[in-house]
Design a protein around this motif. Sequence first.
Motif, PDB file in Angstrom:
ATOM      1  N   ARG A 136      18.416 -28.052 -41.573  1.00 40.66           N
ATOM      2  CA  ARG A 136      20.113 -27.848 -40.727  1.00 40.66           C
ATOM      3  C   ARG A 136      20.637 -28.340 -41.970  1.00 40.66           C
ATOM      4  N   ASP A 140      23.160 -26.388 -43.751  1.00 44.34           N
ATOM      5  CA  ASP A 140      25.484 -25.997 -43.649  1.00 44.34           C
ATOM      6  C   ASP A 140      25.748 -26.413 -44.442  1.00 44.34           C
ATOM      7  N   ILE A 187      16.785 -21.569 -33.454  1.00 42.41           N
ATOM      8  CA  ILE A 187      18.207 -21.969 -32.793  1.00 42.41           C
ATOM      9  C   ILE A 187      18.793 -22.480 -33.738  1.00 42.41           C
ATOM     10  N   SER A 190      19.838 -19.658 -36.582  1.00 44.75           N
ATOM     11  CA  SER A 190      21.408 -19.095 -35.750  1.00 44.75           C
ATOM     12  C   SER A 190      22.268 -19.179 -35.688  1.00 44.75           C
ATOM     13  N   GLY A 191      22.263 -20.505 -35.202  1.00 48.72           N
ATOM     14  CA  GLY A 191      23.247 -21.477 -34.948  1.00 48.72           C
ATOM     15  C   GLY A 191      24.126 -21.830 -36.200  1.00 48.72           C
ATOM     16  N   LEU A 192      23.542 -22.970 -37.513  1.00 50.57           N
ATOM     17  CA  LEU A 192      24.036 -22.421 -38.350  1.00 50.57           C
ATOM     18  C   LEU A 192      25.004 -20.904 -39.591  1.00 50.57           C
ATOM     19  N   LEU A 194      25.224 -18.040 -37.874  1.00 53.58           N
ATOM     20  CA  LEU A 194      27.002 -18.001 -36.808  1.00 53.58           C
ATOM     21  C   LEU A 194      28.016 -18.728 -37.390  1.00 53.58           C
ATOM     22  N   LYS A 195      27.919 -20.240 -37.120  1.00 52.64           N
ATOM     23  CA  LYS A 195      28.785 -20.779 -38.355  1.00 52.64           C
ATOM     24  C   LYS A 195      29.417 -20.315 -39.614  1.00 52.64           C
TER      25      LYS A 195
END
Lengths: 607, 386
Positions: A136, A140, A187, A190-192, A194-195
């Motif tokens: 992460r 990020d 997860i 994808s989440g990061l 998308l951000k």
Amino acid sequence: MGKSQNGENLGTETVSDGGDEQNNPDELSSEPGFKFDQILKDVDQFIETLDSGENNFTCIDQFLEMVDSEIAAYELRKASAKFGLNMEEFFEAVKLLWTIIRRLEELPSDSGATSCLNRAGSEHHRAMLLLENEFRTLLDINTDRNEGETKLKTVEEFPYFSPESVSIMNRIGSTMIFAGYEAECCIAYSGLRLKALDAELSKLSFENINVDDAERMSWESLEVEIGNWLHIMKHCTNNLFSEERTLCNSVFSEHPSIAQRLFCELSTSLTMRLLNFPNALVLPRQYSTEKLFKFLDIYEALRDLNNMEIGNYLSAKEFMSDTFTVQCRIGETAVSIFSQLENSIESDNAGRIPVAGGAVHPLTRYTMNYLKYACEYKDTLEQVFQKHNEMEGLTVQKVQENYIEKDDRFLPASPFALKLVEVMDLLDANIEMKSKLYRSPSLRYIFLMNNGRYILQKLKESTDIYDMLGHSWSRKRTSELRQYHKLYQRDTWSNVLQTISHEGVQVNGKVSKPILKERFKNFNALFEEILKTQSTWVVSDGQLKSELRVSISSVMIPAYRSFVGRFQSYFDNSKQAGKYIKYQPEDIEELIEQLFEGNTTSMIRRS
Amino acid sequence: MPATDYQASFLGRISLRRNQVIAMDGNHEQEDLELFSKHVSERFTELLSPPDDVVFDTLLSISWLRKLLDVFLCCEAEFKAVLMMGDDDHPFQISKPPLDRLIHEFLDRSIKALDLCNAVTNGLDSVRHYQKLAEIAASALGQKPIGDGQARRSRKALNSLLMAMSVDDKECSAVKTTERSWSFSRLAVNKDRSPGHLRQVAKKWSAAKQIQAMTWNLVPPRGAEGSGLASPVYTMSVIMVFVMWALAAAIPCQERNGLSATYFPVRKQWSWDQSITGLHEKIAEEWKEKEKKGAAGLLSEVQKMEKLVRNLMEFTDSFQFHGGTDEKAEEAADHAAELAEICKRMEEGLLPLQMKIKEVFHRIVRSRAEFLQALKQGGKSSAPPV
């Protein structure tokens, strides 16, 4: 487990200072307390001999202790740069741990492996947690990267990851997937992502616009939004999507199907957001004709989007159908806007007041320029109309109507070409109707010539329109023009010519002076009348103008010259002659040059 | 009172007026209106009971929502037919007052419905996210025996899940967790963005306000106004508002504050009124209950999921490995299995639901185009060319 079996020494040979061992996992393997290679060897052997009756889990415990302390050391390290030189070792250890767990699980429940298994499971989760957090952090991009001993550089271009970062992410990803933590890994990814994509779009000033708001926006505002949207679309189709795909493939290089799935999901999300805007635009309001081109731009952007390879995953179908639907709608909107052109032409009555001077009508200008501009989008328009016909289930028309002659061949006409012909026919009909508003037949013909000529000129300027309408269409036009020309000549000048005809001047074989005088008087009157009127008429096309003048001159001047030459001597004296023969042939020539200038005052030279 | 009696009195009123018009045509239209009402009533009455394959104690499950949307599509199709056919009998009737105004209002509502469709579709992403997290927990806790590792893994996932649910519940959360998907409106964006970037479009988007706006001027047609076609327009408007309201209730979408109290202006005079009102009341009741606890949407699957998640959290919190199995562990395993079952439902049902919403979206767009066309042909164009 190749490394340990080959006896390769992975760590440094130097003995580390005891106090450092907690903070420097890179040198852990050389720490005297943990004989890394030996431990791995023992474990391998243990695994191989696992099924025999009694199992001594000591080596496993040792292994777990080692892993535990490595994890602890890594956890203590600051952000990013966690995995340094010997990260490979760590990853291998983690994978080995998972292998142990799987093997232990296979044992029957009474084999005494339970507590060992529990501890292993616990360590395993801890390791996975560590990996996930690191994953992460790397993903990020907003994390401060200046901490930690090794600085991982970021690059200037989207997605802003250095090759080192990507490589580490790759290792982490593989390990997590191998060790049963695929879900967490995906997860997080994808989440990061998308951000990150969200942030990227914001950078491009992309905003969501509600359908409700779009409905109420003025065209000026909409146009700005459209421009922005087109710009963003271009960026997406040219850069964003491919960069994102590359990233997916790099991070999950060992798992192409996962890479594809994740990319599919991301691009579908991205697309859905992008499609909101054109979806809002297709709510029908009456878009006037010049809005066509913006819509064609949008159509082309959507077509480019649709042509991108998204892959075969389930959400890809959704992506395709969404884009396709919106593209169709935009196409339909374009069709209806274009059809407005037909409506405008049909309903253009101009208050039943004819254009002054028989000039080219604004509608003709507008239409032809519009069509010329439209044909710059010819391919797109062909597609749009083709699609429209298919959707409407329009059957192919009768053979003759559907073919256009070109170079003496008959070619099938595309739906758009047929539309074009329709528009031209409407324009013709309208011009025809307008021409009837002129009471003077001559002016009528001038009007028809002006407009016809203008149309032909525009056709010449655009080979696309020319080709679509076909050769014979142009030929027909040209011959019509010639016809009008003849008719004009006759209507205006035949009477004048009669006044300077040699016939009928003589009575009983003698030249009659009264008749002569009458003739000249009539000629002058008629000619002046024509001059007065037709100088105010307009022929803007230079070539047409000179053609007209030349053809008038070529008939009038020789006729006048010969008449004057023949009969001027019959006047008593030059004074009398001067009274009746107002104009010399050269004057006539000059004055003819004044015709069709659109002058408001006539300038007739009096001699 | 049986439905037919309501319809009889309704018809009675209409036929009085019809006598003033050409008798033959009037009857034809009248029949259509009758049928339309009847069908609406029947369809919505069916919705009062949950679909057969569903075992939840609340109404708003994924399959129920899909059914609801199907009902909407059916009613809409019939509505369009009634209006357009009515148009055949009395050409361009719909472009004359008062019908033209009513239809314009209806079309305005349908635009708002489009935004709601988008918001709800977006909200489905949240639900999918819950699903993914729940799957982790369900599979980890489904092991036998459960070890420390699995317990902690589940706990982490469950925690994330609960956090995600509570974030979704708060109004206009400007702070999104990293797992969050898109913000729908420009409203919920990076706090860092400087005001200069933002383009002036409109006020903050809110599902509650949107639906509120949809109910504006939604009044049942009164006697004088009631040409035959005004009532189906009203009916369809109510249906549309209700459907959007139910969707917004079920699925987390932006800013739903006050939505539960949406007022539905209906008279209990028509039979279909009763079924819709009945549904509305039922859902509103459920909502009031949940509102106290705070929930991310009323979707039955999500509700159930939340309950299970809390149970499992308790379990993992107090978990201690002892190598054997006990009652608590058995219970946890059962809950985990139930959770897995819900995930399966979501897996199977969310995509079809999403496609259905999309279908509704596109239908609304298409119908709107057709109505505008019909209005235009009636001689009054909707707006001067832009």
